[in-house]
Design a protein around this motif. Structure first.
Motif, mmCIF file in Angstrom:
data_model
loop_
_atom_site.group_PDB
_atom_site.id
_atom_site.type_symbol
_atom_site.label_atom_id
_atom_site.label_comp_id
_atom_site.label_asym_id
_atom_site.label_seq_id
_atom_site.Cartn_x
_atom_site.Cartn_y
_atom_site.Cartn_z
ATOM 1 N N ALA A 30 0.830 -1.210 0.000
ATOM 2 C CA ALA A 30 0.000 0.000 0.000
ATOM 3 C C ALA A 30 0.864 1.259 0.000
ATOM 4 N N ARG A 31 2.070 1.171 -0.526
ATOM 5 C CA ARG A 31 3.016 2.296 -0.457
ATOM 6 C C ARG A 31 2.513 3.544 -1.171
ATOM 7 N N THR A 32 1.763 3.398 -2.250
ATOM 8 C CA THR A 32 1.254 4.569 -2.950
ATOM 9 C C THR A 32 0.190 5.273 -2.095
ATOM 10 N N TRP A 33 -0.613 4.500 -1.392
ATOM 11 C CA TRP A 33 -1.578 5.086 -0.473
ATOM 12 C C TRP A 33 -0.859 5.826 0.654
ATOM 13 N N PHE A 34 0.198 5.213 1.164
ATOM 14 C CA PHE A 34 0.998 5.832 2.217
ATOM 15 C C PHE A 34 1.602 7.140 1.714
ATOM 16 N N LEU A 35 2.102 7.128 0.494
ATOM 17 C CA LEU A 35 2.673 8.329 -0.109
ATOM 18 C C LEU A 35 1.607 9.409 -0.298
ATOM 19 N N LEU A 36 0.410 9.008 -0.668
ATOM 20 C CA LEU A 36 -0.689 9.956 -0.821
ATOM 21 C C LEU A 36 -1.012 10.636 0.514
ATOM 22 N N VAL A 37 -1.034 9.854 1.588
ATOM 23 C CA VAL A 37 -1.301 10.410 2.916
ATOM 24 C C VAL A 37 -0.177 11.367 3.321
ATOM 25 N N LEU A 38 1.080 10.963 3.062
ATOM 26 C CA LEU A 38 2.210 11.839 3.381
ATOM 27 C C LEU A 38 2.150 13.141 2.589
ATOM 28 N N ALA A 39 1.822 13.036 1.326
ATOM 29 C CA ALA A 39 1.742 14.229 0.486
ATOM 30 C C ALA A 39 0.612 15.143 0.952
ATOM 31 N N GLY A 40 -0.484 14.559 1.368
ATOM 32 C CA GLY A 40 -1.591 15.356 1.873
ATOM 33 C C GLY A 40 -1.271 16.019 3.200
ATOM 34 N N ALA A 41 -0.497 15.338 4.019
ATOM 35 C CA ALA A 41 -0.136 15.892 5.329
ATOM 36 C C ALA A 41 0.881 17.020 5.204
ATOM 37 N N SER A 42 1.749 16.924 4.225
ATOM 38 C CA SER A 42 2.754 17.978 4.030
ATOM 39 C C SER A 42 2.383 18.789 2.789
ATOM 40 N N ARG A 43 1.445 19.666 2.947
ATOM 41 C CA ARG A 43 0.885 20.415 1.818
ATOM 42 C C ARG A 43 1.937 21.191 1.038
ATOM 43 N N GLN A 44 2.916 21.728 1.740
ATOM 44 C CA GLN A 44 3.930 22.541 1.069
ATOM 45 C C GLN A 44 4.790 21.711 0.122
ATOM 46 N N GLN A 45 5.233 20.552 0.571
ATOM 47 C CA GLN A 45 6.121 19.719 -0.241
ATOM 48 C C GLN A 45 5.401 18.514 -0.848
ATOM 49 N N LEU A 49 6.971 15.773 -3.403
ATOM 50 C CA LEU A 49 7.116 14.390 -2.949
ATOM 51 C C LEU A 49 6.494 13.423 -3.951
ATOM 52 N N LEU A 50 5.309 13.750 -4.417
ATOM 53 C CA LEU A 50 4.659 12.903 -5.423
ATOM 54 C C LEU A 50 5.456 12.890 -6.722
ATOM 55 N N GLY A 51 6.001 14.043 -7.105
ATOM 56 C CA GLY A 51 6.799 14.127 -8.330
ATOM 57 C C GLY A 51 8.085 13.331 -8.252
ATOM 58 N N ARG A 57 1.981 11.214 -13.652
ATOM 59 C CA ARG A 57 0.795 11.179 -12.770
ATOM 60 C C ARG A 57 -0.107 9.979 -13.049
ATOM 61 N N ASP A 58 -0.134 9.498 -14.292
ATOM 62 C CA ASP A 58 -0.943 8.314 -14.594
ATOM 63 C C ASP A 58 -0.436 7.101 -13.824
ATOM 64 N N SER A 59 0.883 6.988 -13.679
ATOM 65 C CA SER A 59 1.452 5.881 -12.910
ATOM 66 C C SER A 59 1.040 5.964 -11.444
ATOM 67 N N PHE A 60 0.897 7.184 -10.942
ATOM 68 C CA PHE A 60 0.473 7.350 -9.553
ATOM 69 C C PHE A 60 -0.924 6.781 -9.350
ATOM 70 N N TRP A 61 -1.843 7.152 -10.231
ATOM 71 C CA TRP A 61 -3.227 6.683 -10.064
ATOM 72 C C TRP A 61 -3.313 5.174 -10.257
ATOM 73 N N LEU A 62 -2.533 4.632 -11.191
ATOM 74 C CA LEU A 62 -2.492 3.172 -11.349
ATOM 75 C C LEU A 62 -1.838 2.500 -10.143
ATOM 76 N N GLY A 63 -0.893 3.200 -9.511
ATOM 77 C CA GLY A 63 -0.213 2.656 -8.342
ATOM 78 C C GLY A 63 -1.108 2.505 -7.129
#
Length: 148
Positions: A30-45, A49-51, A57-63
């Motif tokens: 579930a690492r992509t979900w974890f990354l999504l939560v981290l990115a949401g928590a750190s709005r500035q970066q 972080l996602l980049g 970005r298509d790979s992110f949604w598929l991930g």
């Protein structure tokens, strides 16, 4: 069903406790979900972080897709006695998701994606996760139907 584990490996109901490495594998899947939560928590970066991990970005949604079985495993693991057939089959659902991630990574590398340190580490982690899901006797016993 009788297992050959020390008494400390069983809960108060006589069921085999969850292997620690299983939780690690679920987090890894579930690492992509974890990354999504981290990115949401750190709005500035968050965008940076996602980049870093998902320039496309298509790979992110598929991930996010392979993380769904892992998230569901988190949700139903505490109530696995309510759905014994579903729980027994869930190990194979997680294994199929891991195979899909591994094949997807190999295809991306074959299509010319740069093989960075992060990509190589994820690839090695995916191979290890698949190996452990397929070969761990303790995990197989953990997914076996529970005692009543």
């Amino acid at each position: 069903m009788l297992f050959n584990y020390p008494p400390s490996d069983y809960d108060v109901h006589g069921n085999l406790k969850t292997p620690f490495l299983f939780w690690c594998i679920l987090l890894f899947q579930a690492r992509t979900w974890f990354l999504l939560v981290l990115a949401g928590a750190s709005r500035q970066q968050g965008d940076a972080l996602l980049g870093l991990f998902y320039p496309d970005r298509d790979s992110f949604w598929l991930g996010l897709l392979p993380g769904v079985p892992a998230a569901l495993a988190f949700a139903i693991s505490g109530r696995r006695h309510l759905w014994p057939r579903l729980w027994s089959a869930w190990r194979w659902v997680l294994t199929a998701a891991q195979v899909a991630v591994l094949v997807w990574q190999i295809v991306l590398i074959g299509q010319g994606e740069e093989l960075t340190g992060i990509t190589l580490a994820l690839l090695i982690g995916d191979v290890f996760a698949l190996w452990w899901l397929c070969t761990s006797r303790r995990l197989r016993d953990y997914f076996a139907p529970q005692r009543e």
